[in-house]
Structures are given as C-alpha cells and as structure tokens.
Design a protein around this motif. Structure first.
Motif, mmCIF file in Angstrom:
data_model
loop_
_atom_site.group_PDB
_atom_site.id
_atom_site.type_symbol
_atom_site.label_atom_id
_atom_site.label_comp_id
_atom_site.label_asym_id
_atom_site.label_seq_id
_atom_site.Cartn_x
_atom_site.Cartn_y
_atom_site.Cartn_z
ATOM 1 N N THR A 192 51.400 9.810 75.205
ATOM 2 C CA THR A 192 51.045 9.436 73.667
ATOM 3 C C THR A 192 51.378 8.500 73.395
ATOM 4 N N HIS A 193 51.457 8.016 72.494
ATOM 5 C CA HIS A 193 52.369 6.374 72.195
ATOM 6 C C HIS A 193 53.040 7.004 70.887
ATOM 7 N N ASN A 194 53.741 7.442 70.652
ATOM 8 C CA ASN A 194 54.368 7.695 69.641
ATOM 9 C C ASN A 194 55.677 7.721 70.649
ATOM 10 N N THR A 195 56.222 7.031 70.180
ATOM 11 C CA THR A 195 57.993 6.619 71.282
ATOM 12 C C THR A 195 58.623 7.497 70.644
ATOM 13 N N LEU A 196 58.574 8.400 69.227
ATOM 14 C CA LEU A 196 59.716 8.982 68.840
ATOM 15 C C LEU A 196 59.193 11.227 69.532
ATOM 16 N N ILE A 197 57.849 10.786 70.118
ATOM 17 C CA ILE A 197 57.511 11.890 71.583
ATOM 18 C C ILE A 197 58.771 12.148 72.678
ATOM 19 N N GLU A 198 59.016 11.587 72.893
ATOM 20 C CA GLU A 198 59.770 11.070 73.804
ATOM 21 C C GLU A 198 61.047 11.965 73.902
ATOM 22 N N LYS A 199 61.611 12.038 72.449
ATOM 23 C CA LYS A 199 62.193 12.157 71.862
ATOM 24 C C LYS A 199 62.524 14.254 72.435
ATOM 25 N N ILE A 200 61.432 15.096 71.737
ATOM 26 C CA ILE A 200 61.658 16.399 71.967
ATOM 27 C C ILE A 200 61.098 16.528 73.414
ATOM 28 N N THR A 222 65.282 17.155 71.425
ATOM 29 C CA THR A 222 65.851 17.199 70.487
ATOM 30 C C THR A 222 64.748 17.768 69.378
ATOM 31 N N GLU A 223 64.956 18.712 68.426
ATOM 32 C CA GLU A 223 64.021 19.331 67.613
ATOM 33 C C GLU A 223 63.694 18.895 66.908
ATOM 34 N N ASP A 225 62.572 18.198 64.358
ATOM 35 C CA ASP A 225 62.903 17.933 62.506
ATOM 36 C C ASP A 225 64.480 17.954 62.806
ATOM 37 N N ASP A 226 64.774 17.321 64.007
ATOM 38 C CA ASP A 226 65.365 16.544 63.356
ATOM 39 C C ASP A 226 65.160 15.115 64.660
ATOM 40 N N VAL A 227 64.612 15.148 64.373
ATOM 41 C CA VAL A 227 64.049 13.117 64.837
ATOM 42 C C VAL A 227 63.286 12.780 63.827
ATOM 43 N N GLN A 228 63.999 11.403 63.509
ATOM 44 C CA GLN A 228 64.165 10.350 62.764
ATOM 45 C C GLN A 228 62.644 9.888 62.909
ATOM 46 N N TRP A 229 60.806 10.353 61.690
ATOM 47 C CA TRP A 229 60.215 10.211 62.131
ATOM 48 C C TRP A 229 59.956 8.887 61.526
#
Ligand code: ADP
Ligand code: MG
Length: 229
Positions: A192-200, A222-223, A225-229
């Motif tokens: 992925t290029h979405n760095t937020l996916i690293e959190k899950i 992180t779940e 739903d708990d990530v600030q997308w």
C-alpha cells in the motif's frame, strides 16, 4: 510461516533489458499476521508479492511455506497450492472481461450468501450482472476483493487493494480483511501507499530498490475504526 531466503528476481535475464528487481532478500512472515509492504514506485513491491505467491518464478534463493519448499514446485503443484491456499488481489484487478461480475466472484464455486451480503454492504450489489467494462475502477476493485474473499484461502496477497477506493470504502474493505485476519487467522500481506494502513498492521516491511530496508513490528496495532483517516 513463510520463510524467504536470499531471493532474487531478474527480469529478462541475459537480455539487453535485463533488470534486477529483487536483490537477495530474506525475511519471514508469520502465519496469521498482517504484514504491510511499503516503498516507492518501482521498488519491487509487486514483484515481491508475485514471487511469494508463486505467480512469478524467482531467479535465485528459496521460499518455504510451512516448511515446504515452494520455490521449486512443478507448475502443476504450484497451481494446486495457489488454488487451495493462496489468493491474490491484483493492483489492476485482473477480472475476466467477458464474465459478469457475479461470475467473476464465484468462478467455479457455488454462490455464497455471505459474499453477496458483503457486496450489498459495499454497495456493489447493483453491478453484479454487469460486465467489468461497464463498471468504475472502485467497483471493479471491490469485486476483485470479493473474489479473493470467496476463495477462503489461508493467505491473501493484496497489491494496493484500496488504490481505487475512497476513504469510506477503504475502511469497509480493511475492516473485513481485519476481521478474517483475526477470526480465521488468515495471513494478510498487503502492498500500500496509504501510511495509515501501517497502523493496523502487525509488521511493516519497507522495500527500496529491490532490497528490504527495514522490517518492523508494530507494537501499537490499532483497530480500523480507531485510526484518524
Ligand atoms: P512496485 O510494485 O514497487 O512499483 P514492481 O515490482 O512492479 O514495483 O517493479 C519493480 C521493477 O521491476 C520496476 O523497475 C519495473 O519496471 C520492473 N519490472 C516489473 N515487472 C517487470 C517485467 N515483467 N519485466 C521487466 N521488468 C519488470
Ligand atoms: Mg506495484
């Protein structure tokens, strides 16, 4: 467990356009984990996924799946392994253009109501009887994901599975993947290029110029739903 030992991938070996896409990479992927692969365009992420899933042959090294050396299996055995254990969500969807979406999802399996329910939840129930070329990129991507989910494999390789999706749809898809990762212990390996996916994710592998730059365990998974997308 997937064990990768010194694997290299050389495209067009011995030709003028020879290209070394993977340079003696080693790492391990735990059964039931969620591993995210990140890195710049052209760094070798898709090549790595294709080699691990047996879609591409490696040029050197060894790949083991649960102690079985899969890097030297015959085409026939590899095909069987892919059919029974491995699903692949392609960056460019890879849908069969002359099959309707519903046929693309179920192929030679029976229709599964839970998959139809997901199609409904994801808002693609109204495109099931259309052909791929009558659908948007986001709709195709969701259908390609449903096809992979229907295979109920123990490993799902996902190559930028949310690339064509908006934030809301991405979250819906990631939640389902997370759920099967937890409940069925399905191994997820996602580019992925979405760095937020690293959190899950449980692990993050960074690829650079055909090499593994880092392999990190995420201690704060992180779940969705708990990530600030
Ligand atoms: P990423 O997914 O990180 O963007 P890829 O794995 O698709 O990168 O590609 C890595 C490198 O290998 C790129 O330079 C690409 O041009 C090259 N490459 C990928 N597939 C092929 C192929 N089939 N033949 C020749 N070169 C390829
Ligand atoms: Mg790629």
């Amino acid at each position: 467990m997937i064990k990768i030992k010194n694997i290299s991938k050389i495209y067009n070996k011995g030709k003028f356009n020879e290209f070394i896409a993977l340079k003696s990479i080693s790492c391990q992927i735990e059964t039931g984990s969620w591993t995210t692969v990140v890195g710049a365009s052209g760094s070798g992420k898709s090549t790595l996924l294709k080699c691990l899933s047996g879609l591409e042959r490696i040029s050197a090294g060894e790949i083991y799946l649960d102690e079985e050396k899969i890097s030297e299996l015959s085409e026939k055995k590899l095909l069987l392994l892919r059919k029974n254990k491995i699903s692949f969500i392609f960056q460019d969807y890879n849908l069969i253009e002359d099959l309707k979406m519903i046929e693309n999802i179920f192929l030679d399996t029976k229709v599964d109501d839970s998959i139809l329910t997901l199609a409904n939840d994801w808002g693609v129930d109204d495109v099931l009887y259309r052909f791929p070329n009558e659908c948007s990129g986001g709709q195709r991507q969701k259908i390609a994901i449903l096809r992979a989910l229907n295979q109920k494999s123990s490993i799902i390789f996902c190559d930028e599975p949310t690339g064509a999706l908006d934030t809301k749809s991405s979250k819906e898809v990631l939640k389902v993947l997370k759920q099967i990762n937890k409940e069925r212990k399905t191994t997820i390996i996602m580019v992925t290029h979405n760095t937020l996916i690293e959190k899950i994710s449980d692990y993050v592998v960074t690829v650079h110029d055909g090499e593994i730059l880092s392999y990190e365990k995420n201690n704060l998974v992180t779940e969705v739903d708990d990530v600030q997308w």
